[in-house]
Write a protein that holds these residues in place. Structure first.
Motif, PDB file in Angstrom:
ATOM      1  N   GLU A   1      84.219  17.821 -55.086  1.00 56.08           N
ATOM      2  CA  GLU A   1      83.656  16.717 -54.311  1.00 56.08           C
ATOM      3  C   GLU A   1      82.452  16.135 -55.038  1.00 56.08           C
ATOM      4  O   GLU A   1      81.677  16.867 -55.663  1.00 56.08           O
ATOM      5  N   HIS A   2      82.330  14.827 -54.921  1.00 53.45           N
ATOM      6  CA  HIS A   2      81.199  14.157 -55.572  1.00 53.45           C
ATOM      7  C   HIS A   2      80.659  13.076 -54.644  1.00 53.45           C
ATOM      8  O   HIS A   2      81.424  12.309 -54.050  1.00 53.45           O
ATOM      9  N   VAL A   3      79.354  13.025 -54.517  1.00 48.88           N
ATOM     10  CA  VAL A   3      78.672  11.988 -53.734  1.00 48.88           C
ATOM     11  C   VAL A   3      77.862  11.125 -54.698  1.00 48.88           C
ATOM     12  O   VAL A   3      76.991  11.645 -55.422  1.00 48.88           O
ATOM     13  N   GLN A   4      78.167   9.845 -54.704  1.00 45.40           N
ATOM     14  CA  GLN A   4      77.433   8.887 -55.554  1.00 45.40           C
ATOM     15  C   GLN A   4      76.429   8.167 -54.657  1.00 45.40           C
ATOM     16  O   GLN A   4      76.795   7.364 -53.795  1.00 45.40           O
ATOM     17  N   ALA A   5      75.153   8.474 -54.837  1.00 41.72           N
ATOM     18  CA  ALA A   5      74.133   7.928 -53.932  1.00 41.72           C
ATOM     19  C   ALA A   5      73.749   6.492 -54.272  1.00 41.72           C
ATOM     20  O   ALA A   5      73.388   5.705 -53.390  1.00 41.72           O
ATOM     21  N   SER A   6      73.814   6.141 -55.540  1.00 38.13           N
ATOM     22  CA  SER A   6      73.428   4.779 -55.935  1.00 38.13           C
ATOM     23  C   SER A   6      74.655   4.050 -56.463  1.00 38.13           C
ATOM     24  O   SER A   6      75.537   4.648 -57.084  1.00 38.13           O
ATOM     25  N   ALA A   7      74.685   2.758 -56.221  1.00 37.43           N
ATOM     26  CA  ALA A   7      75.846   1.966 -56.635  1.00 37.43           C
ATOM     27  C   ALA A   7      75.913   1.882 -58.149  1.00 37.43           C
ATOM     28  O   ALA A   7      74.905   1.647 -58.819  1.00 37.43           O
ATOM     29  N   ALA A   8      77.139   2.134 -58.675  1.00 35.55           N
ATOM     30  CA  ALA A   8      77.340   2.050 -60.113  1.00 35.55           C
ATOM     31  C   ALA A   8      78.802   1.765 -60.384  1.00 35.55           C
ATOM     32  O   ALA A   8      79.681   2.152 -59.611  1.00 35.55           O
ATOM     33  N   LYS A   9      79.074   1.089 -61.520  1.00 36.00           N
ATOM     34  CA  LYS A   9      80.460   0.825 -61.885  1.00 36.00           C
ATOM     35  C   LYS A   9      81.133   2.062 -62.481  1.00 36.00           C
ATOM     36  O   LYS A   9      82.357   2.178 -62.449  1.00 36.00           O
ATOM     37  N   THR A  10      80.364   2.986 -63.059  1.00 34.84           N
ATOM     38  CA  THR A  10      80.933   4.240 -63.589  1.00 34.84           C
ATOM     39  C   THR A  10      80.207   5.414 -62.941  1.00 34.84           C
ATOM     40  O   THR A  10      78.976   5.434 -62.881  1.00 34.84           O
ATOM     41  N   TRP A  11      81.015   6.326 -62.458  1.00 36.91           N
ATOM     42  CA  TRP A  11      80.459   7.555 -61.886  1.00 36.91           C
ATOM     43  C   TRP A  11      80.791   8.698 -62.847  1.00 36.91           C
ATOM     44  O   TRP A  11      81.970   8.995 -63.102  1.00 36.91           O
ATOM     45  N   THR A  12      79.798   9.342 -63.379  1.00 35.34           N
ATOM     46  CA  THR A  12      80.021  10.507 -64.243  1.00 35.34           C
ATOM     47  C   THR A  12      79.790  11.772 -63.420  1.00 35.34           C
ATOM     48  O   THR A  12      78.671  12.027 -62.957  1.00 35.34           O
ATOM     49  N   LEU A  13      80.835  12.509 -63.232  1.00 35.05           N
ATOM     50  CA  LEU A  13      80.757  13.707 -62.394  1.00 35.05           C
ATOM     51  C   LEU A  13      80.146  14.865 -63.183  1.00 35.05           C
ATOM     52  O   LEU A  13      80.252  14.917 -64.420  1.00 35.05           O
TER      53      LEU A  13
ATOM     54  N   THR B   1      81.051   1.494 -50.551  1.00 33.15           N
ATOM     55  CA  THR B   1      80.239   0.295 -50.259  1.00 33.15           C
ATOM     56  C   THR B   1      79.557  -0.195 -51.522  1.00 33.15           C
ATOM     57  O   THR B   1      79.360   0.544 -52.496  1.00 33.15           O
ATOM     58  N   SER B   2      79.163  -1.460 -51.453  1.00 34.28           N
ATOM     59  CA  SER B   2      78.394  -2.052 -52.546  1.00 34.28           C
ATOM     60  C   SER B   2      76.932  -1.678 -52.396  1.00 34.28           C
ATOM     61  O   SER B   2      76.542  -1.011 -51.430  1.00 34.28           O
ATOM     62  N   GLY B   3      76.121  -2.152 -53.330  1.00 36.12           N
ATOM     63  CA  GLY B   3      74.698  -1.850 -53.256  1.00 36.12           C
ATOM     64  C   GLY B   3      74.047  -2.417 -52.018  1.00 36.12           C
ATOM     65  O   GLY B   3      73.059  -1.881 -51.523  1.00 36.12           O
TER      66      GLY B   3
ATOM     67  N   SER C   1      83.512  -2.834 -59.645  1.00 34.14           N
ATOM     68  CA  SER C   1      82.150  -3.305 -59.367  1.00 34.14           C
ATOM     69  C   SER C   1      81.287  -2.104 -59.058  1.00 34.14           C
ATOM     70  O   SER C   1      81.776  -0.988 -58.890  1.00 34.14           O
ATOM     71  N   ALA C   2      79.988  -2.355 -58.979  1.00 35.65           N
ATOM     72  CA  ALA C   2      79.072  -1.257 -58.681  1.00 35.65           C
ATOM     73  C   ALA C   2      79.244  -0.839 -57.223  1.00 35.65           C
ATOM     74  O   ALA C   2      79.063  -1.656 -56.316  1.00 35.65           O
TER      75      ALA C   2
END
Length: 764
Positions: free
Chosen positions: A681-693, A718-720, A748-749
């Motif tokens: 599981e991964h939580v991306q807290a800030s909007a970004a176009k690439t998520w590096t786990l 969601t978006s930023g 998109s981010a």
């Protein structure tokens, strides 16, 4: 038959001169008064006829003299009680042999005759001998027939008739006279009656043959003596030994109606020689398929080299069984390991030969090889002295070179090493009590289908069951108990090995192995290892642990199921590969199933793992491994992982990993949960176009994050600015310095949370 000789019974009472405290004035029972305190008796030190004797003045109507010792009454045994006496003065009394009969509870047995016929003493100074025979049977000549009720008697004599006479009595005698009744008791013939001499020099073979022919369904008695038999012989009648046999080493003797170890031990008067001759007959004749030890313990003073005992034994495929007893090794120089150091040249292109070996004649077949580039449990299984070569049970991984080696030849209770083509030998209910003296069984170089069932191999000094070649093919080991001689040592200090195998299709089921360095070192394929319990712990607070099971074939098709693995690892290597680097052809690690086992550890180091893959060359990978349904539990210390790669020699090629299944396992007190496929599981807290786990720790062997099966949103994407977005990412696998990370690419981010199913391999 004479129990005073064969059973070691001391029948003869002590002389009166030794003291009268053991001679009763009553019935002989412990509470009865003795003649030691009697005023009407005394010891005469120098009678002209009797020497030291007892003189009694008769003062009672029946004057009794009974031995207080309990003389046994044994069915089939007949005793004669006798005494010599004479009147010295006064009235002349009568005398008779008399007794008191007792049962197993030391109660008096009534209803049996206890008095023989009385005889009158003749004139003064004239000697009278009285006697009576007592026994169970009512036979002619038996005076006191007691049946089976009494188990012992107090024997002596009575003086009856007029009082006042003085009588002197020589010591009372009790003798075994069963031999006088044997011709009527049993249907035996004595070899002496057919010309046997028994002097150890004369050839008595013809007399044994004649006695066998004359027995007519009865038995043969071999009396005391040493009877020489010059050549092989079969005896068809039951046979019993009081004497012993002497035979040439190559001559065989078969007791067709008495084929068991006790008969052979009695025949040769020595348990080691008796077992040798029994084994010789087992493989040398076709009349019996089983050698019964009859629950006896065999004290073995030297190894039994079967090729020496049965020199013409080869390509023997008929079932033979040794059963029901204990073989105990007694200390002695015969069990000493022979160790030879030498030098030889190895060519990886001729992987089972060692050439230009110095002092090759001193190196025994069956020796274990030790040295640089040599894997575990590699043995010499052939020798050509003229060419200076040795044949090896397994290739050496060290590559082409000339090196120094050490050769250790262990000693085994039963050594079949140089018997070619031997098959279908079974051991059932046999305990090998090695007592740190020697090892248990060396299998033949060629052969197979050996079996061990309900056996115990206790405290072998070096090895339990050793295969120096292919004689382990199809071996079955079931319900046996193996206990090391090194239980007091720390795990990493132990050197003994319970079993090794080189060939295929071995079944090891429902056994127990206690504290060996390794319980099984296995090359070959098709093995089933099921229902066993092996444990290798020690008393250290943070102890090192060794491999209980070592697999040395890269693609073995082995099933390991339902075992209890206690403080030990399964180690998978290719140490028996002459070219351990993967060159692009053939198989790499694969074909292994580990399912439904219980793995436990306690007081171990945190980096301990229960499954270790150890490649001895570069380029190796895993293609076909199933680890499922197991329980892994660590007590007291949290271990890092259940599996790891030992990179002492090389690492795996993680780019080629394929078809690896880690599923349904239960992990308790283990830091990293391991599965394949693994859901992260991964939580991306800030909007970004690439998520590096982050680095994926839970894939088997800390391999690459190689393939992704699915990416599932576990929350709103969601978006930023917080607006919900509907799109899917594409996945970049095997990134980062260790290729253990994933990167998700979006149009998109965005921010949100995902669950990703990732694999360490290509699934097919």
């Amino acid at each position: 038959m004479n129990i005073a000789i064969t059973d070691g019974l001391l029948l003869m009472p002590p002389a009166f001169g030794a003291g009268l405290s053991v001679w009763s004035r009553g019935n002989g029972t412990p509470a009865s008064a003795t003649w030691a305190t009697a005023s009407n008796a005394g010891i005469v030190p120098a009678d002209q006829d009797f020497g030291t004797c007892l003189e009694v003045i008769k003062t009672a109507s029946t004057t009794r003299i009974r031995f207080k010792g309990e003389t046994p009454i044994i069915p089939g045994v007949y005793l004669r009680i006798s005494a010599r006496l004479k009147a010295m003065a006064g009235a002349l009394p009568n005398a008779r042999i008399a007794a008191w009969a007792g049962d197993g509870q030391r109660n008096h047995v009534t209803g049996v005759p206890e008095k023989a016929v009385a005889q009158a003493l003749p004139n003064y100074g004239e000697i009278l001998e009285i006697s009576a025979i007592v026994g169970v049977g009512a036979r002619n000549g038996v005076d006191l027939s007691w049946g089976t009720g009494p188990v012992y008697g107090h024997f002596g004599l009575d003086l009856t008739g007029p009082n006042g006479g003085a009588v002197r009595i020589e010591s009372i005698r009790i003798e075994d006279v069963t031999s006088a009744f044997i011709p009527e008791l049993i249907d035996w013939v004595d070899v002496r009656d057919f010309g046997a001499v028994g002097d150890g020099v004369t050839d008595d073979r013809a007399a044994f043959v004649a006695a066998d022919n004359a027995s007519r369904g009865g038995g043969i008695l071999v009396p005391e003596g040493n009877f020489r038999i010059s050549s092989s012989l079969s005896i068809s009648s039951p046979i019993r030994f009081m004497g012993t046999l002497t035979m040439p080493g190559a001559a065989r003797i078969a007791f067709l109606q008495s084929f068991d170890f006790p008969t052979y031990a009695d025949a040769f008067g020595d348990e080691t020689l008796g077992l040798k001759k029994a084994v010789q007959a087992l493989f040398g004749f076709t009349d019996h398929v089983k050698l019964d030890l009859c629950g006896r313990r065999v004290d073995l003073t030297e190894p039994i080299i079967v090729a020496d005992v049965v020199p013409d034994l080869r390509n023997f495929m008929t079932r033979r069984t040794i059963a029901n007893g204990e073989i105990r090794l007694l200390p002695g120089a015969a069990w000493n390991t022979r160790t030879v150091s030498s030098q030889g040249s190895y060519d990886a292109n001729d992987p089972l030969v060692l050439r230009n070996v110095n002092n090759v004649a001193a190196i025994e077949i069956g020796s274990r090889i030790e040295g640089n580039g040599v894997g575990r449990e590699v043995y010499v299984n052939g020798r050509n002295v003229a060419q200076g070569t040795l044949s090896l049970s397994q290739p050496l991984h060290g590559g082409t070179a000339t090196r120094g080696y050490t050769f250790h030849r262990y000693r085994y209770a039963l050594d079949f090493a140089e018997v070619p083509g031997l098959q279908r030998v079974n051991f059932v209910d046999v305990e090998f009590s090695c007592e740190s003296v020697g090892s248990a069984v060396m299998l033949p170089i060629e052969g197979g289908l050996f079996g061990f069932r309900d056996c115990i191999i206790d405290e072998p000094r070096d090895r339990g069951i050793t295969s120096a070649g292919r004689g382990c093919q199809g071996m079955l080991i079931d319900q046996c108990d193996f206990r090391s001689s090194e239980t007091s040592l720390l795990a990493h200090q132990r050197k003994s090995v319970a079993i090794n195998v080189n060939a295929n299709d071995v079944k090891v089921r429902h056994n127990r192995f206690v504290r060996f360095a390794h319980f099984l070192v296995a090359n070959g394929g098709g093995h089933i290892i099921s229902g066993n319990h092996w444990f290798q712990g020690d008393g250290a607070d943070e102890g090192l642990r060794t491999a209980g099971l070592v697999l040395t074939l890269v693609n073995p098709m082995v099933t390991i199921s339902g075992n209890y693995v206690d403080n030990a690892a399964i180690e998978w290597t290719n140490e028996h590969d002459a070219k351990p680097d993967f060159s692009g052809g053939g198989f790499s690690f694969g074909g292994l199933t580990i399912s439904n086992n219980t793995f436990l550890s306690d007081h171990t180091v945190p980096w301990f793992s229960w499954l270790v893959v150890k490649p001895f060359g570069s380029g190796q990978f895993i293609h076909g491994l199933n680890v499922s349904g197991n329980v892994f539990k660590s007590l007291y210390v949290k271990v890092d992982r259940i599996e790891r790669v030992d990179t002492s020699h090389a690492d795996l090629n993680y780019s080629r990993m394929r078809n690896i299944q880690f599923a349904g396992n239960s992990l308790v007190n283990v830091r990293d949960y391991v599965a394949n496929p693994l859901t992260i599981e991964h939580v991306q807290a800030s909007a970004a176009k690439t998520w590096t786990l982050p680095v994926v720790e839970g894939l088997p062997f800390q391999g690459w994050a190689k393939t992704v099966g699915s990416v599932v949103l576990t929350g709103a994407l969601t978006s930023g600015s917080g607006a919900q977005v509907a799109e899917s990412p594409w996945v970049q696998t095997a990134i980062g310095s260790g290729s253990r990370q994933l990167r998700l690419h979006w149009g998109s981010a965005v921010r949100g949370s995902v669950a990703v199913s990732v694999r360490v391999d290509d699934p097919n």
